[in-house]
Design an enzyme around this catalytic site. Sequence first.
Site, PDB file in Angstrom:
ATOM      1  N   PHE A 224     -32.237  81.652  29.474  1.00  0.00           N
ATOM      2  CA  PHE A 224     -31.283  83.108  29.554  1.00  0.00           C
ATOM      3  C   PHE A 224     -30.061  84.087  28.573  1.00  0.00           C
ATOM      4  O   PHE A 224     -29.234  83.899  28.325  1.00  0.00           O
ATOM      5  CB  PHE A 224     -30.517  83.735  31.211  1.00  0.00           C
ATOM      6  CG  PHE A 224     -30.419  84.994  31.604  1.00  0.00           C
ATOM      7  CD1 PHE A 224     -31.284  84.904  33.295  1.00  0.00           C
ATOM      8  CD2 PHE A 224     -29.026  84.809  32.048  1.00  0.00           C
ATOM      9  CE1 PHE A 224     -30.910  86.270  33.118  1.00  0.00           C
ATOM     10  CE2 PHE A 224     -28.519  86.502  32.126  1.00  0.00           C
ATOM     11  CZ  PHE A 224     -29.677  87.475  32.933  1.00  0.00           C
ATOM     12  N   ASP A 330     -24.851  81.784  22.546  1.00  0.00           N
ATOM     13  CA  ASP A 330     -24.801  81.934  23.607  1.00  0.00           C
ATOM     14  C   ASP A 330     -23.969  82.121  24.561  1.00  0.00           C
ATOM     15  O   ASP A 330     -24.357  81.146  25.245  1.00  0.00           O
ATOM     16  CB  ASP A 330     -26.335  82.736  24.093  1.00  0.00           C
ATOM     17  CG  ASP A 330     -26.545  83.645  25.281  1.00  0.00           C
ATOM     18  OD1 ASP A 330     -24.606  83.639  26.026  1.00  0.00           O
ATOM     19  OD2 ASP A 330     -26.404  84.215  26.018  1.00  0.00           O
TER      20      ASP A 330
END
Lengths: 503, 503
Positions: A224, A330
Amino acid sequence: MTPALRVAALSRRCLAQAVARPVRAASYSTAASATQLARAFFQGEPDGPTIKTAIPGPESKKLTQELDEVFDTRSLNMLTDYTKSVGNYIADPDGNVLLDVYAQIASIALGYNNPSLIKAASTPAMVSAIVNRPALGNFPSHDWADLLKSGILKVAPKGLNNVFTAMAGSDANETAFKAAFMYRRQLERGGPHVEFTQEELDSSMNNQAPGASNLSILSFKTGFHGRLFGTLSTTRSKPIHKLDIPAFDWPQATFPLLKYPLEEHAAENAAIEQAALDEVEHLIKTWHIPPAAVIVEPIQSEGGDNHASPDFFRKLRALTRKHNVLFIVDEVQTGVGATGKFWAHEHWDLQDPPDMMTFSKKAQAAGFYYADPALRPNKPYRQFNTWMGDPVRAILFKAIIEEIQRLDLVNHTAKVGDYLYGKIEGLARKYPDQFKNLRGKGQGTFIAFDNPDRDNFLVKAKKLGINIGGSGASAVRLRPMLIFQEKHADILVDALEKIVTTR
Amino acid sequence: MTPALRVAALSRRCLAQAVARPVRAASYSTAASATQLARAFFQGEPDGPTIKTAIPGPESKKLTQELDEVFDTRSLNMLTDYTKSVGNYIADPDGNVLLDVYAQIASIALGYNNPSLIKAASTPAMVSAIVNRPALGNFPSHDWADLLKSGILKVAPKGLNNVFTAMAGSDANETAFKAAFMYRRQLERGGPHVEFTQEELDSSMNNQAPGASNLSILSFKTGFHGRLFGTLSTTRSKPIHKLDIPAFDWPQATFPLLKYPLEEHAAENAAIEQAALDEVEHLIKTWHIPPAAVIVEPIQSEGGDNHASPDFFRKLRALTRKHNVLFIVDEVQTGVGATGKFWAHEHWDLQDPPDMMTFSKKAQAAGFYYADPALRPNKPYRQFNTWMGDPVRAILFKAIIEEIQRLDLVNHTAKVGDYLYGKIEGLARKYPDQFKNLRGKGQGTFIAFDNPDRDNFLVKAKKLGINIGGSGASAVRLRPMLIFQEKHADILVDALEKIVTTR
């Protein structure tokens, strides 16, 4: 008094109290034991949850109905009274007070109404940042460098000493993607001094190559990275996140879905990780829209708390280096201490740091760190927008960093995490079908397990005064704040056992 | 004192002064003349600009160099000392004070260090919003409905009584795009209760149709809607905004580029507008990726201040209605009073309101207004992200709205705009080659003209103590704040004449 005034008065009282009871300064050099330090993390917390009504209670139902007239409330989890929330405890308008191990989707680092943050939020510098919001690219404040260096950059990951600021995780990732595309095209073009061709200039305005590049970002299945159009094309968590939204035809590799307990599946897991690496390399070499970068989460957080080994990530980094593809880590959800390191990727012991690392959530500020000057586009106004972040959040992050360092909260979280993990391991031995695939060992409080009736599990938790979140299809994900202590862990573990032993 | 402390002390003094000199309450019902009211808009402003050094001066150069070590400064326009900026005047670290008609790229509504906003920024509610930032979709505050209704929704455009909140203009537009795609696919599917097919669920995860829709957003050439991947695909301002970034193959129609003065080109302009409308209809009917929505700015702001007639927009609205394509009005730059209406599209007198209207910049908060309940996706978590906006900015927008209404600043801006336009019209008659295509008549202070040596024009303006922005290839765009008065217009006009008459 109008309701608004009443709230303001209440909140004023509450904040005054909070400020009047400052946390005593703890220092690394004192002889205070960990327990004594721990005791000082947050004053004024209740001893445990209080449940007075069903959740939502009557007042919450009434207010939710009013809200629904103007704002979509179908994703609403729990209406919150922030003026009554304190430390690890979240309150609702019906007087229910829950131990919060979800923390605004992993975005509250230091507890509700943290006195040190209230102090930072009440300074003239903060007030100025609110009312005089700068267009940071054009008109940065004279002390913006100072604020960056004493805040955001003080915790820059090893090797990455520059930052582009953004608004949230999603646009932080998109800004990093843009940097990757510009970087790659510049290489292909022959360097920063090679001018754009007329064909590039013209075709870019028509959304066509060569001006609009024919490049991609490689991401992982079950990952995600956000829900804007570029990031959503790299997000592979659930259909409900993606349905009906146009997407770029970008490649996805399988994320190694390890088997637990790890020690019983060492060889199998090593093979799973190698297969994933092989797939990445194959996609880099063959995908019809070549990847300019690979983006990966240290722990896939929305996708179900999927972990991989440091060895996997070191090899992934080496692969990207080998093929001259940028490596973006991330850390939007994993960053800022919860894994027992300030940044989760510190667990990997990389010799060659990532090209970019994005952050948001518990940092409150957002953006990406980088090192290579070539990641600054070759001309101004290429990586630009009106606000380019928000000094309000940069000031807050600075205060968060200072508090984390003052109380040594990263090491604290590593220790409390070990304690909590041990306790849940005990539950998993006792109730193996209810606490499956326990993961997050040695990763601070970033712990998760699978439950066969997960959604119901979360509902029951709330009834017992615990606010927990889920992720992926069946994971219960724990996301305590950094001020979560052993005493909170005991309350949590107690409730976890009750959840699986009562109807 | 460290530099940071010195700044804090300075800024504390400055704010204390600002708060100590509150603007006297003006009321609509007093007999105060417009001039008297105007006098009260901002106290403590200087009488005019002060230029002490070249810009950038030595202190600015030193600080910029320090900033450049960690932050890209190549788009830097002017390092700013916000603690010394006041009202319409922006200060730099070298003691230069400029009349600011650029206002952080049209994002400051009520002047620097506005006392009413400082008050709002110092409330317990604001402090709580800073330190207890909610995940608005999951855990909205119990008073979020109240804050929306007494703030953001108090100025909802006619007919649009719902809002999705976002972080900035760019993601506000992308959120609107997502709503449009989900809406259109729902229609095609047969309504909100029709479940997704397995094929849709599976293909969405691979970024492929039918799960990822094969739909587009139609935008206009020379338009600007942001720089994220979806919005950048609709942005057609300049190559430098788009180069190297992958883009969707979405359609663009020609925006009517009218000839000035309008009264001399009525027939020609009507034909230009009709041709643009025909092109829109043709693209809607034939583009290989069908548009789910048309997005348009009331005045193309980054693209060079391009205006079209109310008649054009009414017909554009009718066209979208006819073809069942949603109509999104992007008021990110035009909104919040500067055109002499709260929203610029109020000038069009639409009988059939837009489906969505996006806002940001001077609102400080961002998002989109809408009316049709079908624009709320049929399931939760489809239009979702962690923060979904920022209550800090919602509180500030509420304070901005109250101040605008208290001082009747929209009508004020309409009048001052007429005054300013008349003065520049005089300059245009005197220097027709220097003030070309003057536009924005009757549009408040949202005024622009073309200059053959625009970039140099802006540099000379700064030397004369005026901070102005450009847009498009040759436009000088004026973006004064809503507290801009005739006395400021006089200073500005004086400088404009000096710019074109001195070397």
